[in-house]
Design a protein around this motif. Structure first.
Motif, PDB file in Angstrom:
ATOM      1  N   PHE A 106      56.812   1.398   9.646  1.00  0.00           N
ATOM      2  CA  PHE A 106      56.239   1.990  10.847  1.00  0.00           C
ATOM      3  C   PHE A 106      54.715   1.935  10.776  1.00  0.00           C
ATOM      4  N   PRO A 107      54.118   0.839  11.302  1.00  0.00           N
ATOM      5  CA  PRO A 107      52.654   0.765  11.333  1.00  0.00           C
ATOM      6  C   PRO A 107      52.104   1.633  12.466  1.00  0.00           C
ATOM      7  N   ALA A 108      50.835   1.351  12.851  1.00  0.00           N
ATOM      8  CA  ALA A 108      50.183   2.194  13.855  1.00  0.00           C
ATOM      9  C   ALA A 108      50.924   2.186  15.185  1.00  0.00           C
ATOM     10  N   GLN A 109      51.482   1.026  15.591  1.00  0.00           N
ATOM     11  CA  GLN A 109      52.208   0.918  16.850  1.00  0.00           C
ATOM     12  C   GLN A 109      53.546   0.239  16.593  1.00  0.00           C
ATOM     13  N   GLY A 110      54.631   0.793  17.113  1.00  0.00           N
ATOM     14  CA  GLY A 110      55.937   0.176  16.986  1.00  0.00           C
ATOM     15  C   GLY A 110      56.445   0.202  15.565  1.00  0.00           C
ATOM     16  N   PHE A 111      57.268  -0.776  15.216  1.00  0.00           N
ATOM     17  CA  PHE A 111      57.782  -0.866  13.853  1.00  0.00           C
ATOM     18  C   PHE A 111      58.088  -2.319  13.516  1.00  0.00           C
ATOM     19  N   ASP A 112      58.019  -2.626  12.220  1.00  0.00           N
ATOM     20  CA  ASP A 112      58.267  -3.966  11.709  1.00  0.00           C
ATOM     21  C   ASP A 112      59.664  -4.034  11.110  1.00  0.00           C
ATOM     22  N   GLY A 132      59.731  20.468  39.167  1.00  0.00           N
ATOM     23  CA  GLY A 132      60.517  19.384  39.757  1.00  0.00           C
ATOM     24  C   GLY A 132      59.923  18.015  39.553  1.00  0.00           C
ATOM     25  N   VAL A 133      58.816  17.910  38.821  1.00  0.00           N
ATOM     26  CA  VAL A 133      58.182  16.619  38.580  1.00  0.00           C
ATOM     27  C   VAL A 133      58.731  16.032  37.288  1.00  0.00           C
ATOM     28  N   MET A 134      59.111  14.776  37.344  1.00  0.00           N
ATOM     29  CA  MET A 134      59.669  14.112  36.166  1.00  0.00           C
ATOM     30  C   MET A 134      58.554  13.754  35.207  1.00  0.00           C
ATOM     31  N   GLN A 135      58.721  14.223  33.978  1.00  0.00           N
ATOM     32  CA  GLN A 135      57.737  13.941  32.945  1.00  0.00           C
ATOM     33  C   GLN A 135      58.333  12.966  31.949  1.00  0.00           C
ATOM     34  N   SER A 136      57.541  12.034  31.475  1.00  0.00           N
ATOM     35  CA  SER A 136      58.030  11.051  30.512  1.00  0.00           C
ATOM     36  C   SER A 136      58.445  11.738  29.233  1.00  0.00           C
ATOM     37  N   ASP A 137      59.362  11.118  28.525  1.00  0.00           N
ATOM     38  CA  ASP A 137      59.778  11.635  27.234  1.00  0.00           C
ATOM     39  C   ASP A 137      58.581  11.743  26.313  1.00  0.00           C
ATOM     40  N   PRO A 138      58.573  12.744  25.438  1.00  0.00           N
ATOM     41  CA  PRO A 138      57.482  12.835  24.472  1.00  0.00           C
ATOM     42  C   PRO A 138      57.491  11.627  23.555  1.00  0.00           C
ATOM     43  N   GLU A 139      56.307  11.272  23.088  1.00  0.00           N
ATOM     44  CA  GLU A 139      56.186  10.122  22.197  1.00  0.00           C
ATOM     45  C   GLU A 139      56.883  10.418  20.874  1.00  0.00           C
ATOM     46  N   PRO A 140      57.367   9.403  20.195  1.00  0.00           N
ATOM     47  CA  PRO A 140      57.974   9.600  18.883  1.00  0.00           C
ATOM     48  C   PRO A 140      56.961  10.198  17.927  1.00  0.00           C
ATOM     49  N   PRO A 141      57.432  10.931  16.911  1.00  0.00           N
ATOM     50  CA  PRO A 141      56.499  11.519  15.946  1.00  0.00           C
ATOM     51  C   PRO A 141      55.648  10.450  15.288  1.00  0.00           C
ATOM     52  N   LEU A 142      54.376  10.780  15.060  1.00  0.00           N
ATOM     53  CA  LEU A 142      53.432   9.805  14.523  1.00  0.00           C
ATOM     54  C   LEU A 142      53.171  10.053  13.055  1.00  0.00           C
ATOM     55  N   ASN A 143      52.897   8.986  12.371  1.00  0.00           N
ATOM     56  CA  ASN A 143      52.438   9.024  10.997  1.00  0.00           C
ATOM     57  C   ASN A 143      50.994   9.530  11.014  1.00  0.00           C
ATOM     58  N   GLN A 144      50.759  10.669  10.395  1.00  0.00           N
ATOM     59  CA  GLN A 144      49.426  11.262  10.456  1.00  0.00           C
ATOM     60  C   GLN A 144      48.386  10.409   9.732  1.00  0.00           C
ATOM     61  N   GLU A 145      48.840   9.597   8.770  1.00  0.00           N
ATOM     62  CA  GLU A 145      47.883   8.785   8.024  1.00  0.00           C
ATOM     63  C   GLU A 145      47.523   7.513   8.772  1.00  0.00           C
ATOM     64  N   THR A 146      48.518   6.882   9.389  1.00  0.00           N
ATOM     65  CA  THR A 146      48.270   5.592  10.028  1.00  0.00           C
ATOM     66  C   THR A 146      48.346   5.651  11.537  1.00  0.00           C
ATOM     67  N   GLY A 147      48.846   6.750  12.106  1.00  0.00           N
ATOM     68  CA  GLY A 147      49.014   6.830  13.542  1.00  0.00           C
ATOM     69  C   GLY A 147      50.299   6.216  14.020  1.00  0.00           C
ATOM     70  N   GLY A 148      51.138   5.690  13.118  1.00  0.00           N
ATOM     71  CA  GLY A 148      52.395   5.060  13.502  1.00  0.00           C
ATOM     72  C   GLY A 148      53.537   6.046  13.541  1.00  0.00           C
ATOM     73  N   MET A 149      54.726   5.518  13.886  1.00  0.00           N
ATOM     74  CA  MET A 149      55.920   6.342  13.916  1.00  0.00           C
ATOM     75  C   MET A 149      56.330   6.722  12.498  1.00  0.00           C
ATOM     76  N   SER A 150      57.145   7.775  12.393  1.00  0.00           N
ATOM     77  CA  SER A 150      57.646   8.197  11.100  1.00  0.00           C
ATOM     78  C   SER A 150      59.049   8.755  11.270  1.00  0.00           C
ATOM     79  N   ILE A 151      59.768   8.893  10.147  1.00  0.00           N
ATOM     80  CA  ILE A 151      61.117   9.426  10.172  1.00  0.00           C
ATOM     81  C   ILE A 151      61.051  10.908  10.512  1.00  0.00           C
TER      82      ILE A 151
END
Length: 660
Positions: free
Chosen positions: A250-256, A143-162
């Motif tokens: 998609f750099p390490a954080q967010g996107f450009d 019954g505890v609300m858990q935040s959405d999982p983080e978007p998939p990360l770029n394994q090379e840079t730590g950023g988001m990926s498609i």
């Protein structure tokens, strides 16, 4: 024994593989229909065939499928497709990104709409938990609300990926409609889209937005997207195609984000939006999405010679908070300020209103004002306007807890300064507003035009110090207290620009007061000044003088914001000068009457004030009217005398004196 067991297991495995290879699981169609219907809460139907194969590669093919719309929807069907086909890798769902070898979609329609109660037809039961959208969180078993999982990360840079890679696609005739109450439908048709590639998917096709045919090309990699959209030659001049280019990384954080349009005017023309400048537009920014925050950091935008840079942050908590900063070396607004040859007719531009009042009983948005939570800071080194420029332009706005503060200041490019503060307090039962604006020794060329030497541009001083309270626009007008005073020095005023910036009534009034308007390009004013004092919405003119080298105009009267009645009279007399004769002033007495909503200009050739005499002017204007206009001529210079009256009114207003 071991050999027998091994042979049995091998036979079972071979048999299982043969079953998975050759058997079509289309017989599960009723189960698929009921499962999707239960998940969506809508009827899902497969009126055609269902084909499912697991080996050699998982494939799914459906024909004539449909999904019902929400009960409140405008149409019974939300989604319909003639054919859908998907082929994936054997273990594609376990990989990241998910790899789809091929996807095909033919002749499909999708209706996205919002309802009158802000419902969304793309909201389904499986997306909710106890009435809360799962996009805001995932409910755990405890019954505890858990935040959405983080978007998939770029394994090379730590950023988001498609998250999904499509190697091949063929999309034909997909129509997407977005509908909302009391608005025109927005329709996009994907006429033909083809995609090929492995590490990088190359996409090419044709689509139509409304009646606008477009071509699109794009490259989609795991960590970036590049796209170009341009109108087809049939929709524009093929020699100069309008094009929009976009890139998302998609750099390490967010996107450009990097966007560019080669012509804002051509894009506006294709979208049936007129009045945009024919200039290139570019926008770059870094966007970060958090659980309770959206940030646009270090954005940069250019339009022609203009540049803007800054940041935006939106806090999604309670209450919502919006913070923005903008800086610019040059902000040129002249392309958005076309100069018409003729003044625009008030009757053509003013919307029809059932209220006889300009300041009507429209209530102030008190709830909105109390909910505002924002901070805006803008700093422009050079602001370019039609026929003038401003320097060191600063604008600051702060709103929280029902209190709004707005400050503005700038310098004129020919000297002088402007400062203004507006305070609005809506935290109580009644809104309170106070305005304090000052113009000091500023030279603005808006009514002078280009090419006039600096020393011939009039110096302007203006004071506005007013306050009021109320919960409607009419109440604010009826309780207005304070004063307005204008003092403009000697200089040229372009008569053509005055006519262009004036409405119908103002143009008539100015022409009646100045018979030289249509004969001379410039009027050489020696001074222009007036003072207006409001008490509980009743405004009394405490001084009015226009003096040029050829004529002098004095005036007086009142503006009642309670009844909106106008009762202002002017008297024009000639001064010495070449081309000045008495017969040019056969109608020296002019009255501005009627109401703010329906003003009128009256003339009297007999030289008798339309109100019945000079008594209307003897209250606050006795010095100006009886002391100046009772003389045989107006040859003398009376600017200094009138200026003393204006400055005295300003001094009393600033000191808070209640004396006239």
């Amino acid at each position: 024994m071991f050999k027998i067991t091994a042979a049995t297991l091998l036979s079972v495995c071979v048999l299982l593989v043969l079953v998975l290879w050759f058997v079509d699981f289309g017989f599960l169609k009723p189960k698929v229909e009921s499962t999707i219907s239960d998940l969506t809460g809508r009827e899902f139907r497969i009126d055609g065939a269902l084909s499912v194969h697991l080996l050699p590669v998982p494939t799914l093919e459906l024909t004539n499928v449909s999904l019902a719309n929400a009960e409140w929807g405008s149409e019974p069907v939300m989604l319909q497709a003639d054919r859908a086909y998907v082929r994936m890798g054997l273990l594609a769902w376990r990989a990241h990104p998910i790899v789809i070898n091929r996807i095909e979609l033919q002749q499909a329609t999708l209706l996205l709409e919002t309802g009158p109660q802000q419902q969304m037809n793309w909201s389904f039961p499986f997306m909710q938990s106890d009435g809360v959208m799962q996009s805001d969180g995932v409910m755990q078993s405890d019954g505890v609300m858990q935040s959405d999982p983080e978007p998939p990360l770029n394994q090379e840079t730590g950023g988001m990926s498609i998250p999904v890679v499509v190697h091949a696609a063929d999309i034909q005739g997909v129509r997407i409609t977005y509908r909302q109450p009391q608005s025109q439908d927005q329709v996009m048709v994907l006429e033909s889209i083809a995609a090929t590639g492995e590490q990088t998917t190359r996409l090419q096709g044709k689509l139509r937005y409304g009646d606008l045919p477009l071509q699109v090309t794009a490259e989609v990699a795991q960590h970036s997207v590049q796209a170009r959209i341009e109108a087809e030659p049939e929709a524009q001049n093929p020699a100069e195609p309008v094009a929009l280019k976009a890139r998302i990384d998609f750099p390490a954080q967010g996107f450009d984000v990097d966007l560019a349009v080669n012509s804002l005017a051509k894009l506006g023309s294709l979208l049936q939006v007129e009045g945009l400048p024919d200039q290139a537009v570019a926008l770059k920014g870094h966007i970060t999405l958090g659980e309770d925050r959206i940030s646009v950091g270090l954005y940069q935008a250019t339009l022609g010679n203009s540049d803007v840079r800054g940041s935006v942050q939106i806090n999604l908590g309670e209450p919502l908070r919006f913070d923005a900063q903008a800086r610019s070396k040059v902000l040129d607004l002249t392309p958005f300020m076309p100069l018409n040859d003729e003044p625009e007719s008030e009757s053509a531009t003013k919307p029809a209103s059932i209220s006889p009042f300009v300041f009507d009983d429209t209530p102030l948005p008190m709830d909105l004002l109390r909910s505002l939570n924002l901070k805006l800071d803008a700093d422009v080194e050079r602001l370019m306007l039609r026929n003038t420029e401003l320097e060191q332009f600063k604008l600051n706005a702060d709103a929280r807890h029902g209190k709004v503060s707005l400050t503005n200041q700038f310098s004129g490019y020919l000297g002088g300064s402007f400062t203004s503060t507006v305070e609005l307090d809506a935290s109580g039962s009644e809104a309170k507003i106070a305005v304090d604006s000052k113009v000091r020794d500023i030279r603005l060329g808006m009514l002078t035009g280009p090419g006039v030497p600096k020393e011939e541009v009039p110096i302007t001083n203006l004071n506005i110090l007013v306050q009021s309270s109320g919960n409607t626009i009419r109440a604010l007008a009826g309780k207005l207290d304070g004063g307005i005073a204008l003092n403009q020095g000697a200089g040229k005023v372009n008569n053509d620009l005055v006519r262009r910036f004036s409405g119908d009534i103002l143009s008539q009034l100015i022409t009646a007061l100045n018979p030289f308007m249509h004969k001379q390009k410039f009027t050489h004013w020696e001074c222009s000044m007036f003072a207006l004092r409001f008490t509980s919405g009743f405004g009394e003119i405490k001084g009015f003088l226009l003096q040029s080298d050829q004529l002098m105009v004095v005036g007086g009267g009142s503006i009642d914001l309670n009844s909106e009645a106008l009762n202002i009279e002017f008297n024009t007399k000639p001064r010495t000068g070449v081309g000045v004769s008495a017969d040019m002033f056969v109608t020296p007495f002019v009255k501005l009457g009627g109401t703010l909503g329906r003003p009128s200009v009256g003339l009297n050739r007999k030289g008798v004030l339309l109100s019945g005499g000079a008594a209307v002017l003897t209250g606050g204007m006795s010095f100006l009217y009886t002391g100046i206009m009772d003389r045989a001529t107006a040859a003398a210079d009376h600017c200094d005398e009138a200026r003393a009256v204006i400055e005295d009114a300003v001094e009393k207003a600033e000191s808070g004196s209640s004396q006239d």
